[in-house]
Design an enzyme around this catalytic site. Structure first.
Site, PDB file in Angstrom:
ATOM      1  N   LYS A  50       0.825  -1.217   0.000  1.00 61.25           N
ATOM      2  CA  LYS A  50       0.000   0.000   0.000  1.00 61.25           C
ATOM      3  C   LYS A  50       0.860   1.267   0.000  1.00 61.25           C
ATOM      4  O   LYS A  50       0.599   2.195  -0.754  1.00 61.25           O
ATOM      5  CB  LYS A  50      -0.910   0.041   1.252  1.00 61.25           C
ATOM      6  CG  LYS A  50      -1.874  -1.121   1.367  1.00 61.25           C
ATOM      7  CD  LYS A  50      -2.806  -0.961   2.565  1.00 61.25           C
ATOM      8  CE  LYS A  50      -2.119  -0.994   3.910  1.00 61.25           C
ATOM      9  NZ  LYS A  50      -1.520  -2.292   4.274  1.00 61.25           N
ATOM     10  N   ARG A  70      -9.353   0.708   9.378  1.00 65.46           N
ATOM     11  CA  ARG A  70      -8.908  -0.650   9.689  1.00 65.46           C
ATOM     12  C   ARG A  70      -9.947  -1.414  10.512  1.00 65.46           C
ATOM     13  O   ARG A  70      -9.741  -2.593  10.797  1.00 65.46           O
ATOM     14  CB  ARG A  70      -7.610  -0.589  10.491  1.00 65.46           C
ATOM     15  CG  ARG A  70      -6.325  -0.744   9.659  1.00 65.46           C
ATOM     16  CD  ARG A  70      -5.152  -0.586  10.606  1.00 65.46           C
ATOM     17  NE  ARG A  70      -3.935  -1.207  10.187  1.00 65.46           N
ATOM     18  CZ  ARG A  70      -2.933  -0.566   9.600  1.00 65.46           C
ATOM     19  NH1 ARG A  70      -3.044   0.700   9.276  1.00 65.46           N
ATOM     20  NH2 ARG A  70      -1.805  -1.196   9.321  1.00 65.46           N
ATOM     21  N   ARG A  85      11.955  -5.719   5.013  1.00 63.65           N
ATOM     22  CA  ARG A  85      11.679  -4.310   4.706  1.00 63.65           C
ATOM     23  C   ARG A  85      12.604  -3.372   5.481  1.00 63.65           C
ATOM     24  O   ARG A  85      12.882  -3.561   6.657  1.00 63.65           O
ATOM     25  CB  ARG A  85      10.224  -3.980   5.057  1.00 63.65           C
ATOM     26  CG  ARG A  85       9.895  -2.505   4.877  1.00 63.65           C
ATOM     27  CD  ARG A  85       8.437  -2.260   4.687  1.00 63.65           C
ATOM     28  NE  ARG A  85       7.651  -2.504   5.876  1.00 63.65           N
ATOM     29  CZ  ARG A  85       6.326  -2.349   5.922  1.00 63.65           C
ATOM     30  NH1 ARG A  85       5.671  -1.979   4.840  1.00 63.65           N
ATOM     31  NH2 ARG A  85       5.672  -2.589   7.043  1.00 63.65           N
ATOM     32  N   ARG A 133      11.628  -1.048  10.865  1.00 64.90           N
ATOM     33  CA  ARG A 133      10.564  -0.632  11.790  1.00 64.90           C
ATOM     34  C   ARG A 133      10.482  -1.596  12.973  1.00 64.90           C
ATOM     35  O   ARG A 133      10.653  -2.800  12.810  1.00 64.90           O
ATOM     36  CB  ARG A 133       9.217  -0.629  11.058  1.00 64.90           C
ATOM     37  CG  ARG A 133       8.951   0.640  10.299  1.00 64.90           C
ATOM     38  CD  ARG A 133       7.739   0.554   9.402  1.00 64.90           C
ATOM     39  NE  ARG A 133       6.554  -0.035  10.002  1.00 64.90           N
ATOM     40  CZ  ARG A 133       5.366  -0.070   9.401  1.00 64.90           C
ATOM     41  NH1 ARG A 133       5.215   0.447   8.200  1.00 64.90           N
ATOM     42  NH2 ARG A 133       4.327  -0.612   9.990  1.00 64.90           N
ATOM     43  N   ARG A 159      -0.248  -8.284  13.903  1.00 60.99           N
ATOM     44  CA  ARG A 159      -0.796  -7.400  12.866  1.00 60.99           C
ATOM     45  C   ARG A 159      -1.645  -8.187  11.857  1.00 60.99           C
ATOM     46  O   ARG A 159      -2.703  -7.727  11.429  1.00 60.99           O
ATOM     47  CB  ARG A 159       0.337  -6.664  12.135  1.00 60.99           C
ATOM     48  CG  ARG A 159       0.956  -5.561  13.009  1.00 60.99           C
ATOM     49  CD  ARG A 159       2.361  -5.206  12.556  1.00 60.99           C
ATOM     50  NE  ARG A 159       2.383  -4.450  11.326  1.00 60.99           N
ATOM     51  CZ  ARG A 159       3.461  -4.331  10.544  1.00 60.99           C
ATOM     52  NH1 ARG A 159       4.597  -4.928  10.883  1.00 60.99           N
ATOM     53  NH2 ARG A 159       3.404  -3.611   9.459  1.00 60.99           N
TER      54      ARG A 159
END
Ligand code: AMP
Length: 216
Positions: free
Chosen positions: A15, A90, A129, A162, A173
């Protein structure tokens, strides 16, 4: 052209990357609640202090806080140009609040772009990531390496992992995605707003497909 857009999909579906590409191409405002929370944490504001523990665990920040934040941002005049909501809504409570708000401020949602991705790929993307500390540009240790290791190609800022991009937080998550966020796909399908895309095609192809769809 469709200009008031929600981007949906599980963590790691792409996203953020897609939002940055679309923002440049279509001149839309990018509203990422995750980025807004991370900025608040960096600045150690009251909001940041509150959000920090939820985010580090992989839990959702409470609805009233998140809705208040989006309400304020979406009411600003630059959103006249159109906006990309990335990471919001969400939960069903958030979706219903957005529905009400967007009518009140005459900025109704034109489309919900949903990115499909399989679980193994999400884990692979998230665990590798890296993100630029300055400008937020996304990288991956294998598939999207910067030219110089640890340094952002765009602004020269340092890359970091992160805190919530670890196996434990990712599990939480993904659970929140399945229980709280995925049901919104039916909510938006019933409103006739849902358009789904396969994010496994790669970021350039995905961008082309979504872009030409939005321009229709
Ligand atoms: P993201 O950058 O979208 O992956 O968001 C990072 C984290 O910020 C999430 O795991 C949540 O803890 C928090 N967050 C972002 N958006 C929301 C939202 N709409 N509702 C609740 N928490 C959120």
């Amino acid at each position: 052209m469709k200009k008031n857009i929600i981007l949906m999909g599980p963590p790691g579906a792409g996203k953020g990357t897609l939002a940055k590409q679309l923002k440049e191409e279509l001149h839309l405002v990018h509203i990422s609640t995750g980025d807004m929370f991370r900025d608040a944490i960096k600045a150690q504001t009251e909001l940041g202090k509150l959000a920090q523990s939820y985010i580090n665990r992989g839990d959702l920040v409470p609805d009233d806080v998140t809705i208040g934040l989006v309400k304020e941002r979406l009411s600003q005049s630059d959103c006249d140009a159109g906006f990309l909501l990335d990471g919001f809504p969400r939960t069903l409570v958030q979706a219903e609040a957005l529905n009400k708000l967007s009518k009140e401020i005459s900025r109704e949602i034109d489309v919900v772009v949903n990115l499909d991705c399989d679980n193994d790929e999400l884990v692979r993307r998230i665990s590798g990531r890296r993100v630029c500390k300055n400008c937020g540009a996304p990288y991956h240790v294998i598939t999207m390496k910067p030219k110089v290791e640890g340094v952002c190609d765009l602004c020269g800022g340092p890359l970091y992992q992160r805190k919530d991009d670890n196996v434990e937080a990712l599990k939480v998550r993904l659970e929140h995605y399945v229980s709280d966020t995925k049901p919104l796909l039916d909510y938006y399908k019933d409103l006739g707003l849902l358009a789904s895309f396969n994010s496994l095609v790669g970021k350039e192809t995905l961008f082309d497909e979504v872009c030409s769809f939005l321009k229709k």
